[in-house]
Each structure stands twice: as C-alpha cells, then as structure tokens.
Motif scaffolding. Sequence first.
Motif, PDB file in Angstrom:
ATOM      1  N   LEU A  48      16.727  20.713  59.444  1.00 42.39           N
ATOM      2  CA  LEU A  48      16.875  22.089  58.954  1.00 42.39           C
ATOM      3  C   LEU A  48      16.292  23.083  59.959  1.00 42.39           C
ATOM      4  N   MET A  49      15.157  22.738  60.550  1.00 42.48           N
ATOM      5  CA  MET A  49      14.562  23.620  61.555  1.00 42.48           C
ATOM      6  C   MET A  49      15.445  23.743  62.787  1.00 42.48           C
ATOM      7  N   ALA A  50      16.041  22.627  63.184  1.00 49.43           N
ATOM      8  CA  ALA A  50      16.916  22.660  64.366  1.00 49.43           C
ATOM      9  C   ALA A  50      18.060  23.639  64.164  1.00 49.43           C
ATOM     10  N   GLU A  51      18.595  23.722  62.955  1.00 48.27           N
ATOM     11  CA  GLU A  51      19.653  24.683  62.660  1.00 48.27           C
ATOM     12  C   GLU A  51      19.125  26.116  62.747  1.00 48.27           C
ATOM     13  N   GLN A  52      17.891  26.334  62.274  1.00 50.38           N
ATOM     14  CA  GLN A  52      17.286  27.667  62.362  1.00 50.38           C
ATOM     15  C   GLN A  52      17.106  28.093  63.814  1.00 50.38           C
ATOM     16  N   VAL A  53      16.657  27.157  64.641  1.00 47.31           N
ATOM     17  CA  VAL A  53      16.482  27.447  66.064  1.00 47.31           C
ATOM     18  C   VAL A  53      17.820  27.775  66.712  1.00 47.31           C
ATOM     19  N   LYS A  54      18.856  27.049  66.313  1.00 46.89           N
ATOM     20  CA  LYS A  54      20.189  27.228  66.893  1.00 46.89           C
ATOM     21  C   LYS A  54      20.711  28.647  66.686  1.00 46.89           C
ATOM     22  N   VAL A  55      20.387  29.226  65.547  1.00 39.74           N
ATOM     23  CA  VAL A  55      20.850  30.590  65.275  1.00 39.74           C
ATOM     24  C   VAL A  55      19.765  31.617  65.607  1.00 39.74           C
ATOM     25  N   ALA A  56      18.755  31.155  66.388  1.00 36.89           N
ATOM     26  CA  ALA A  56      17.721  32.032  66.940  1.00 36.89           C
ATOM     27  C   ALA A  56      16.907  32.752  65.870  1.00 36.89           C
ATOM     28  N   LYS A  57      16.685  32.094  64.740  1.00 35.46           N
ATOM     29  CA  LYS A  57      15.888  32.719  63.690  1.00 35.46           C
ATOM     30  C   LYS A  57      14.413  32.314  63.754  1.00 35.46           C
ATOM     31  N   TRP A  58      14.130  31.178  64.367  1.00 37.25           N
ATOM     32  CA  TRP A  58      12.747  30.744  64.526  1.00 37.25           C
ATOM     33  C   TRP A  58      12.455  30.499  65.994  1.00 37.25           C
ATOM     34  N   ASN A  59      11.288  30.935  66.450  1.00 40.46           N
ATOM     35  CA  ASN A  59      10.833  30.667  67.809  1.00 40.46           C
ATOM     36  C   ASN A  59       9.717  29.628  67.736  1.00 40.46           C
ATOM     37  N   ILE A  60      10.103  28.352  67.736  1.00 43.56           N
ATOM     38  CA  ILE A  60       9.116  27.279  67.642  1.00 43.56           C
ATOM     39  C   ILE A  60       8.550  27.029  69.035  1.00 43.56           C
ATOM     40  N   SER A  61       7.325  27.488  69.244  1.00 43.98           N
ATOM     41  CA  SER A  61       6.728  27.429  70.573  1.00 43.98           C
ATOM     42  C   SER A  61       6.016  26.110  70.848  1.00 43.98           C
ATOM     43  N   LYS A  62       5.683  25.359  69.804  1.00 41.39           N
ATOM     44  CA  LYS A  62       4.946  24.104  69.994  1.00 41.39           C
ATOM     45  C   LYS A  62       5.093  23.240  68.748  1.00 41.39           C
ATOM     46  N   GLN A  63       5.135  21.924  68.976  1.00 40.89           N
ATOM     47  CA  GLN A  63       5.127  20.971  67.878  1.00 40.89           C
ATOM     48  C   GLN A  63       3.995  19.973  68.087  1.00 40.89           C
ATOM     49  N   CYS A  64       3.233  19.739  67.043  1.00 46.68           N
ATOM     50  CA  CYS A  64       2.131  18.789  67.098  1.00 46.68           C
ATOM     51  C   CYS A  64       2.406  17.643  66.134  1.00 46.68           C
ATOM     52  N   VAL A  65       2.211  16.432  66.618  1.00 46.40           N
ATOM     53  CA  VAL A  65       2.366  15.244  65.778  1.00 46.40           C
ATOM     54  C   VAL A  65       1.067  14.451  65.944  1.00 46.40           C
ATOM     55  N   PHE A  66       0.072  14.799  65.147  1.00 44.00           N
ATOM     56  CA  PHE A  66      -1.253  14.213  65.292  1.00 44.00           C
ATOM     57  C   PHE A  66      -1.410  12.988  64.388  1.00 44.00           C
ATOM     58  N   TYR A  67      -1.599  11.842  64.993  1.00 44.73           N
ATOM     59  CA  TYR A  67      -1.884  10.601  64.287  1.00 44.73           C
ATOM     60  C   TYR A  67      -0.865  10.240  63.207  1.00 44.73           C
ATOM     61  N   PRO A  68       0.399  10.137  63.609  1.00 44.97           N
ATOM     62  CA  PRO A  68       1.407   9.661  62.653  1.00 44.97           C
ATOM     63  C   PRO A  68       1.161   8.194  62.347  1.00 44.97           C
ATOM     64  N   ASN A  69       1.707   7.706  61.253  1.00 42.87           N
ATOM     65  CA  ASN A  69       1.646   6.272  60.976  1.00 42.87           C
ATOM     66  C   ASN A  69       2.305   5.542  62.147  1.00 42.87           C
ATOM     67  N   PRO A  70       1.582   4.693  62.865  1.00 42.01           N
ATOM     68  CA  PRO A  70       2.174   4.069  64.059  1.00 42.01           C
ATOM     69  C   PRO A  70       3.146   2.939  63.758  1.00 42.01           C
ATOM     70  N   TYR A  71       3.167   2.445  62.523  1.00 44.79           N
ATOM     71  CA  TYR A  71       4.027   1.301  62.177  1.00 44.79           C
ATOM     72  C   TYR A  71       3.983   0.265  63.303  1.00 44.79           C
ATOM     73  N   PRO A  72       2.827  -0.387  63.470  1.00 46.52           N
ATOM     74  CA  PRO A  72       2.617  -1.220  64.660  1.00 46.52           C
ATOM     75  C   PRO A  72       3.321  -2.571  64.672  1.00 46.52           C
ATOM     76  N   LYS A  73       3.847  -3.017  63.520  1.00 51.70           N
ATOM     77  CA  LYS A  73       4.554  -4.294  63.552  1.00 51.70           C
ATOM     78  C   LYS A  73       5.840  -4.161  64.356  1.00 51.70           C
ATOM     79  N   LYS A  74       6.143  -5.173  65.111  1.00 52.21           N
ATOM     80  CA  LYS A  74       7.319  -5.135  65.990  1.00 52.21           C
ATOM     81  C   LYS A  74       8.594  -4.805  65.230  1.00 52.21           C
TER      82      LYS A  74
END
Length: 231
Positions: A122-148
């Motif tokens: 949904l955000m990608a669509e907003q960016v496409k029509v220039a309605k949001w200026n997302i200057s940075k994205q942070c992904v701090f400590y997501p679940n790593p799902y470490p099993k292969k």
Amino acid sequence: MEKSPREITTNQTGIHEDLVDIVNKYKHSQFKKPIAQHTQESFDAAVEWLGNWQGDVIIDACCGVGESSLVLSQRYPNAKIIGVDKSVARLDKHSHYKQQAKQSVDDNVRVFQADLNDFWRLMAEQVKVAKWNISKQCVFYPNPYPKKAQVQKRWHASPSFIALLACSKNIEVRSNWLVYLQEFQLALELQGVKSEIAEVSGEPITPFERKYTESGQTCWELQTLADGDDR
C-alpha cells in the motif's frame, strides 16, 4: 532473575543456497495476495494522520512496543514516524514506553497494527503517486526465522521485498544474527542497491537490543549507501 536472551541457534551456517533464486523469482513476479482488511484500515488511518504532510516520513517496520519509533521521533523531529507491527500485544505496551521516554516526545509519531506484507504494498502505491516522501526505512530486530527451512519467511526472501524497496532504498536493518544481514545485503545487491554492515554502537534503541547487548551478544547493523539509492 530474568533469563538472558538465547543466542541464535540454526542449522544454517552461511547464506542460504537458494536465496539468489528466491529473490530473482520474486523480482520477476507479481504479489497478488489480497490486502487484509485490518491492514487496509490501519493504512487508511495512517493516511488520515499524515493528511497533507509533504515532509519526510520514516517507517519503523517490526516496531514491536514502539520504543525505537520514539527514538526515531527524537532523532528526526522534523519527520513523521510511522511504526508498524503485527502484534496487538506488543503495541499495547507503546503507551508505557512513551511515558518512560527520557525526552519529551512531540506529536510526530504513531504506531499501527498491520501486516507489513500488505502495508508495504500500500505504501509503494502511495510513493508511486508522489503522496508520501519516505526518506528512510528501519527494520530493527525482525524475527530472523533462523531455521534453514524458514528462509522465505525472512523479509529479504519474501515477495514483499520488492514493495519494501519501492517505498525507499534508504534502509537500516539490525539483528543479532549476522547471516540475516549478509543475506539482506545480497538481496539488495541483486536489486542494484549497495550497503555496508558494521557492529551496532551507541545506546540500545529496542528492548531486544538492550537484552542482547547486556548478555554480551554482538549486534549488527546494515545501512544502504547513498550511491545505491536511485530515488
């Protein structure tokens, strides 16, 4: 006595051998899963909150209790911070962390309960029509799902990775599992985005990071580089 957080245990010692094929598959396919209703409602609420805002928007993905969202709001007072997490239980603790914030927090931060697989699209669509200026994205400590066998549950090996990049290529990711960041870095390279990995320094910005560092674990951060951002 509170137990120390366990270190990552995994049957995968290096970058997953299927990662390149997985990333390339999603690069050339379209994610057609219907948007969940609760995520659409949260996104609509975020749109309403931003209103006609034309300044920077920073996304705190997998924000958990939203402590990192508060840190970002203090670090970037002229931006609007949107924290997103799928867990109602974690987000219900946000008010406590807001009250415990060491600095006064201005009204530039909100947290929303949503499925990020849908929220990023949904955000990608907003960016496409220039309605949001997302200057940075942070992904701090997501679940790593470490099993292969769990590789496709990791953000960089999921179909939503393309939408993530469409929102903003200025990305910071943190984890206590170095392999996660090495995989994320490779996935970025396959999309033409350069990045660097280093040890985390400074004060912890999430409860996870605090527990990891206090238990003696090394935490790592990936930051995309400016010449890898074509926005």
